[in-house]
Design a protein around this motif. Structure first.
Motif, PDB file in Angstrom:
ATOM      1  N   ILE A 194       0.816  -1.214   0.000  1.00 18.18           N
ATOM      2  CA  ILE A 194       0.000   0.000   0.000  1.00 18.18           C
ATOM      3  C   ILE A 194       0.850   1.265   0.000  1.00 18.18           C
ATOM      4  N   ASP A 195       2.121   1.139   0.383  1.00 15.79           N
ATOM      5  CA  ASP A 195       3.008   2.295   0.541  1.00 15.79           C
ATOM      6  C   ASP A 195       3.909   2.417  -0.691  1.00 15.79           C
ATOM      7  N   PRO A 196       3.853   3.544  -1.405  1.00 15.67           N
ATOM      8  CA  PRO A 196       4.647   3.676  -2.635  1.00 15.67           C
ATOM      9  C   PRO A 196       6.150   3.753  -2.394  1.00 15.67           C
ATOM     10  N   ALA A 197       6.584   4.240  -1.233  1.00 18.91           N
ATOM     11  CA  ALA A 197       8.017   4.420  -0.990  1.00 18.91           C
ATOM     12  C   ALA A 197       8.785   3.096  -1.037  1.00 18.91           C
ATOM     13  N   PRO A 198       8.370   2.081  -0.284  1.00 16.25           N
ATOM     14  CA  PRO A 198       9.107   0.816  -0.377  1.00 16.25           C
ATOM     15  C   PRO A 198       8.991   0.145  -1.737  1.00 16.25           C
ATOM     16  N   LEU A 199       7.914   0.398  -2.462  1.00 17.36           N
ATOM     17  CA  LEU A 199       7.795  -0.173  -3.803  1.00 17.36           C
ATOM     18  C   LEU A 199       8.872   0.399  -4.728  1.00 17.36           C
ATOM     19  N   SER A 200       9.203   1.675  -4.535  1.00 15.22           N
ATOM     20  CA  SER A 200      10.275   2.278  -5.316  1.00 15.22           C
ATOM     21  C   SER A 200      11.612   1.613  -4.978  1.00 15.22           C
ATOM     22  N   THR A 201      11.808   1.331  -3.687  1.00 11.19           N
ATOM     23  CA  THR A 201      13.019   0.633  -3.268  1.00 11.19           C
ATOM     24  C   THR A 201      13.030  -0.790  -3.814  1.00 11.19           C
ATOM     25  N   ALA A 202      11.859  -1.415  -3.852  1.00 10.29           N
ATOM     26  CA  ALA A 202      11.757  -2.781  -4.374  1.00 10.29           C
ATOM     27  C   ALA A 202      12.204  -2.837  -5.830  1.00 10.29           C
ATOM     28  N   LEU A 203      11.831  -1.829  -6.601  1.00 15.84           N
ATOM     29  CA  LEU A 203      12.248  -1.786  -8.004  1.00 15.84           C
ATOM     30  C   LEU A 203      13.771  -1.686  -8.110  1.00 15.84           C
ATOM     31  N   ASP A 204      14.372  -0.867  -7.243  1.00 14.18           N
ATOM     32  CA  ASP A 204      15.835  -0.776  -7.213  1.00 14.18           C
ATOM     33  C   ASP A 204      16.444  -2.110  -6.789  1.00 14.18           C
ATOM     34  N   ASN A 205      15.810  -2.757  -5.811  1.00 17.68           N
ATOM     35  CA  ASN A 205      16.311  -4.050  -5.339  1.00 17.68           C
ATOM     36  C   ASN A 205      16.247  -5.116  -6.428  1.00 17.68           C
ATOM     37  N   GLU A 206      15.232  -5.019  -7.266  1.00 23.29           N
ATOM     38  CA  GLU A 206      15.113  -5.968  -8.381  1.00 23.29           C
ATOM     39  C   GLU A 206      16.359  -5.892  -9.265  1.00 23.29           C
ATOM     40  N   ARG A 207      16.833  -4.687  -9.486  1.00 24.66           N
ATOM     41  CA  ARG A 207      18.047  -4.513 -10.282  1.00 24.66           C
ATOM     42  C   ARG A 207      19.270  -5.023  -9.522  1.00 24.66           C
ATOM     43  N   ARG A 208      19.284  -4.812  -8.209  1.00 24.52           N
ATOM     44  CA  ARG A 208      20.443  -5.238  -7.415  1.00 24.52           C
ATOM     45  C   ARG A 208      20.628  -6.752  -7.445  1.00 24.52           C
ATOM     46  N   VAL A 209      19.541  -7.493  -7.334  1.00 25.60           N
ATOM     47  CA  VAL A 209      19.669  -8.957  -7.286  1.00 25.60           C
ATOM     48  C   VAL A 209      19.785  -9.560  -8.682  1.00 25.60           C
ATOM     49  N   GLY A 210      19.518  -8.749  -9.707  1.00 24.66           N
ATOM     50  CA  GLY A 210      19.642  -9.242 -11.071  1.00 24.66           C
ATOM     51  C   GLY A 210      18.561 -10.236 -11.444  1.00 24.66           C
ATOM     52  N   ARG A 214       0.878  -1.133  -6.373  1.00 19.30           N
ATOM     53  CA  ARG A 214       0.466  -0.358  -5.206  1.00 19.30           C
ATOM     54  C   ARG A 214      -1.017  -0.617  -4.936  1.00 19.30           C
ATOM     55  N   ALA A 215      -1.285  -1.281  -3.845  1.00 18.23           N
ATOM     56  CA  ALA A 215      -2.659  -1.626  -3.480  1.00 18.23           C
ATOM     57  C   ALA A 215      -2.678  -2.119  -2.046  1.00 18.23           C
ATOM     58  N   ASP A 216      -3.852  -2.091  -1.449  1.00 13.36           N
ATOM     59  CA  ASP A 216      -4.057  -2.652  -0.118  1.00 13.36           C
ATOM     60  C   ASP A 216      -4.026  -4.171  -0.233  1.00 13.36           C
ATOM     61  N   ALA A 217      -3.061  -4.805   0.409  1.00 19.27           N
ATOM     62  CA  ALA A 217      -2.919  -6.262   0.305  1.00 19.27           C
ATOM     63  C   ALA A 217      -4.115  -7.003   0.872  1.00 19.27           C
ATOM     64  N   THR A 218      -4.885  -6.345   1.734  1.00 17.75           N
ATOM     65  CA  THR A 218      -6.069  -7.001   2.293  1.00 17.75           C
ATOM     66  C   THR A 218      -7.274  -6.893   1.366  1.00 17.75           C
ATOM     67  N   GLU A 219      -7.112  -6.108   0.301  1.00 18.32           N
ATOM     68  CA  GLU A 219      -8.159  -5.995  -0.719  1.00 18.32           C
ATOM     69  C   GLU A 219      -7.501  -6.003  -2.090  1.00 18.32           C
ATOM     70  N   ALA A 220      -6.574  -6.912  -2.270  1.00 17.13           N
ATOM     71  CA  ALA A 220      -5.763  -6.926  -3.482  1.00 17.13           C
ATOM     72  C   ALA A 220      -6.616  -7.112  -4.732  1.00 17.13           C
ATOM     73  N   PRO A 221      -6.478  -6.208  -5.708  1.00 16.09           N
ATOM     74  CA  PRO A 221      -7.268  -6.291  -6.943  1.00 16.09           C
ATOM     75  C   PRO A 221      -6.677  -7.317  -7.910  1.00 16.09           C
ATOM     76  N   LEU A 222      -6.634  -8.567  -7.475  1.00 17.12           N
ATOM     77  CA  LEU A 222      -6.051  -9.634  -8.281  1.00 17.12           C
ATOM     78  C   LEU A 222      -7.100 -10.696  -8.554  1.00 17.12           C
ATOM     79  N   CYS A 223      -7.193 -11.114  -9.796  1.00 16.75           N
ATOM     80  CA  CYS A 223      -8.123 -12.184 -10.180  1.00 16.75           C
ATOM     81  C   CYS A 223      -7.360 -13.196 -11.029  1.00 16.75           C
ATOM     82  N   PRO A 224      -6.497 -13.977 -10.402  1.00 16.01           N
ATOM     83  CA  PRO A 224      -5.683 -14.917 -11.167  1.00 16.01           C
ATOM     84  C   PRO A 224      -6.526 -16.004 -11.815  1.00 16.01           C
ATOM     85  N   ASP A 225      -6.111 -16.427 -13.006  1.00 22.60           N
ATOM     86  CA  ASP A 225      -6.822 -17.486 -13.706  1.00 22.60           C
ATOM     87  C   ASP A 225      -6.634 -18.834 -13.021  1.00 22.60           C
ATOM     88  N   ASP A 226      -5.488 -18.986 -12.371  1.00 22.58           N
ATOM     89  CA  ASP A 226      -5.227 -20.227 -11.658  1.00 22.58           C
ATOM     90  C   ASP A 226      -4.706 -19.889 -10.268  1.00 22.58           C
TER      91      ASP A 226
END
Length: 214
Positions: free
Chosen positions: A85-101, A110-122
């Motif tokens: 839900i917090d945009p600041a750590p998501l920005s860090t997460a994107l940087d971390n994605e590059r760090r770990v390769g 960015r969304a409330d994990a308790t109301e995640a707007p996800l509808c996976p097919d499986d």
């Protein structure tokens, strides 16, 4: 010759995750704590051994700066989605994605994990270190995260305070789920909020694998 034993494989993953940066300005109401690399590697390694990572869709609910999501991304998933839900750590997460390769398909939502707007097919694999509900007004926060897992997951792995076994098993039973694995783990907490009196301390936690009836 590479040591391919499970312990060595887990340690190697922990080393790869050691570069993941934590929260720059953690928010106490959201109980934003950096998941230790050793704990994340343990969870992801167990999930991988169970066939819950490779080729699967993995969702990290309350991903913070991406520790669990990126651990999964290093183990050959179909795709990974980190939700916070917090945009600041998501920005860090994107940087971390590059760090770990990470080369996997990783998305940050960015969304409330308790109301995640996800509808996976499986069914997906959920990895999460939810708030323990230690802050006043935040009691039962981990229940709300488990409720999301019920809706979207075939299997979930979640970290809870020690002594949560009866609550987690009861919740699973009430929602067509079954706890198949549980293990204890230490969670190292550095001093990062005013109410912390020690420079660092370890708390006892428990990790649960739950299979959900879809």
């Amino acid at each position: 010759m590479t040591d391919g034993t499970p312990g060595a494989t887990r340690r190697r993953l922990a080393q790869e995750l050691a570069v993941v940066a934590g929260f720059e300005d953690p928010r106490a109401p959201l109980e934003q704590y950096h998941t230790p690399p050793d704990l994340a590697a343990h969870i992801v390694h167990v999930a991988d051994l169970q066939g819950d990572i490779e080729g699967e869709t993995v969702v990290d609910l309350g991903c913070g700066t991406g520790m669990l999501a990126l651990g999964a991304a290093l183990r050959g998933p179909k795709r990974v989605v980190g939700v916070d839900i917090d945009p600041a750590p998501l920005s860090t997460a994107l940087d971390n994605e590059r760090r770990v390769g990470a080369t996997a398909d990783v998305s940050w939502l960015r969304a409330d994990a308790t109301e995640a707007p996800l509808c996976p097919d499986d069914g997906v694999t959920v990895l999460m270190n939810p708030p323990f509900g230690a802050q006043t007004g935040n009691e039962g926060a981990d229940r709300a995260f488990l409720e999301t897992a019920v809706d979207i997951a075939a299997v979930s792995y979640s970290v809870h305070n020690a002594g949560s076994e009866s609550f987690v098993e009861s919740f699973a039973d009430d929602n067509a789920g079954e706890v198949t694995h549980a293990f204890a783990a230490e969670f190292d907490l550095p001093r990062q909020f005013d109410h912390h009196e020690e420079s660092t301390r370890s708390i006892d936690t428990e990790v649960f694998r739950i299979e959900w009836g879809q």
